[in-house]
Scaffold this motif. Structure first.
Motif, PDB file in Angstrom:
ATOM      1  N   ASP A 119       0.703  -1.004  -0.091  1.00 43.39           N
ATOM      2  CA  ASP A 119       0.026  -0.195   0.092  1.00 43.39           C
ATOM      3  C   ASP A 119       0.732   1.336   0.123  1.00 43.39           C
ATOM      4  O   ASP A 119       0.537   2.255  -0.848  1.00 43.39           O
ATOM      5  N   THR A 120       1.940   1.200   0.681  1.00 44.31           N
ATOM      6  CA  THR A 120       2.843   2.434   0.914  1.00 44.31           C
ATOM      7  C   THR A 120       3.640   2.573  -0.443  1.00 44.31           C
ATOM      8  O   THR A 120       3.525   3.870  -0.890  1.00 44.31           O
ATOM      9  N   LEU A 121       3.767   1.422  -1.117  1.00 47.29           N
ATOM     10  CA  LEU A 121       4.541   1.418  -2.404  1.00 47.29           C
ATOM     11  C   LEU A 121       3.686   2.071  -3.284  1.00 47.29           C
ATOM     12  O   LEU A 121       3.852   3.000  -4.271  1.00 47.29           O
ATOM     13  N   LYS A 122       2.536   1.524  -3.673  1.00 45.71           N
ATOM     14  CA  LYS A 122       1.335   2.254  -4.476  1.00 45.71           C
ATOM     15  C   LYS A 122       0.968   3.660  -4.062  1.00 45.71           C
ATOM     16  O   LYS A 122       1.175   4.447  -5.337  1.00 45.71           O
ATOM     17  N   THR A 123       1.142   4.450  -2.803  1.00 41.97           N
ATOM     18  CA  THR A 123       0.860   5.677  -2.527  1.00 41.97           C
ATOM     19  C   THR A 123       2.132   6.553  -3.031  1.00 41.97           C
ATOM     20  O   THR A 123       1.912   7.500  -3.623  1.00 41.97           O
ATOM     21  N   THR A 124       3.444   6.029  -2.804  1.00 41.06           N
ATOM     22  CA  THR A 124       4.576   6.595  -3.199  1.00 41.06           C
ATOM     23  C   THR A 124       4.623   6.651  -4.566  1.00 41.06           C
ATOM     24  O   THR A 124       5.016   7.818  -5.162  1.00 41.06           O
ATOM     25  N   GLN A 125       4.342   5.441  -5.268  1.00 41.15           N
ATOM     26  CA  GLN A 125       4.281   5.350  -6.906  1.00 41.15           C
ATOM     27  C   GLN A 125       3.521   6.502  -7.492  1.00 41.15           C
ATOM     28  O   GLN A 125       3.854   7.450  -8.501  1.00 41.15           O
ATOM     29  N   THR A 126       2.116   6.802  -6.765  1.00 46.52           N
ATOM     30  CA  THR A 126       1.105   7.706  -7.345  1.00 46.52           C
ATOM     31  C   THR A 126       1.684   9.133  -7.115  1.00 46.52           C
ATOM     32  O   THR A 126       1.829  10.108  -8.130  1.00 46.52           O
ATOM     33  N   GLU A 127       2.429   9.427  -6.078  1.00 46.63           N
ATOM     34  CA  GLU A 127       2.985  10.793  -5.746  1.00 46.63           C
ATOM     35  C   GLU A 127       4.116  10.898  -6.691  1.00 46.63           C
ATOM     36  O   GLU A 127       4.186  12.092  -7.047  1.00 46.63           O
ATOM     37  N   LEU A 128       5.008   9.948  -6.760  1.00 45.67           N
ATOM     38  CA  LEU A 128       6.163  10.087  -7.879  1.00 45.67           C
ATOM     39  C   LEU A 128       5.669  10.534  -9.120  1.00 45.67           C
ATOM     40  O   LEU A 128       6.180  11.297  -9.886  1.00 45.67           O
TER      41      LEU A 128
END
Length: 201
Positions: free
Chosen positions: A97-106
């Motif tokens: 979930d954290t990776l998905k959120t980070t990827q979206t922000e990136l």
């Protein structure tokens, strides 16, 4: 004669008792290894009857107890592993979930940053690259000049060191010659003193 027989019976009873204790101690020691070794020991110590093996009841009870202990221990370890696996699965899901959120922000940042901020002023990436490579080139040029100056200073220092070593060698030679001359003059003076002493006598 009767006392002699009673003494023999008494000695036989004590010997038999010690032998049974020794057998029991050896049996307990052999029944403390792995289950595989315990089964091998029971089979080895069992008696043969036709094509069957006659096993002591005590051996079977010890094997049963040890087997149940091993099973209970394995069940406990399995439960612990299941709990640990469940905890790891939860952590993995949180990381996903954290990776998905980070990827979206990136992705949002990549879209938003077409320009680069350089000293507070937005400039294109091409101009930014040119400026940075220009700074790197100037720094490299300064480094090359500094290295050449350092090499020249090193050469001057080496020449000065060689001159100093030569001067020290010359000084040592001068000291040696002065010492020899002083010793020679001392001997001559002593000879003159000795001549003067002889003539005055």
């Amino acid at each position: 004669m009767r006392k002699y027989i009673q003494a023999l019976i008494f000695l036989f009873t004590i010997t038999l008792s010690f032998a049974q204790d020794s057998i029991q101690i050896n049996t307990q020691a052999s029944m403390n290894g792995s289950l595989n070794k315990q089964f091998d020991y029971v089979v080895q110590k069992s008696n043969n009857f036709q094509e069957y093996k006659v096993v002591k009841k005590d051996f079977l009870l010890i094997l049963k107890r040890n087997s149940l202990d091993s099973i209970n221990r394995f069940k406990t370890e399995l439960a612990d592993l299941k709990n640990e696996f469940s905890n790891h699965a939860t952590i993995v899901q949180q990381l996903k979930d954290t990776l998905k959120t980070t990827q979206t922000e990136l992705d949002k940042l990549k879209i938003a940053q077409d320009n680069v901020s350089f000293f507070g002023a937005p400039i294109s990436k091409t101009n930014y690259n040119l400026i940075m490579w220009g700074i790197v080139s100037v720094l490299l040029l300064i480094l090359v000049i500094f290295l050449f100056q350092l090499k020249g200073a090193k050469s001057i220092a080496s020449d000065a060191k060689n001159a100093l070593e030569k001067l020290e060698d010359d000084y040592e030679e001068y000291k040696r010659k002065a010492l020899e001359k002083e010793q020679k003059l001392g001997r001559q003076l002593q000879d003159e003193i000795n001549k003067h002493n002889k003539s005055s006598k």
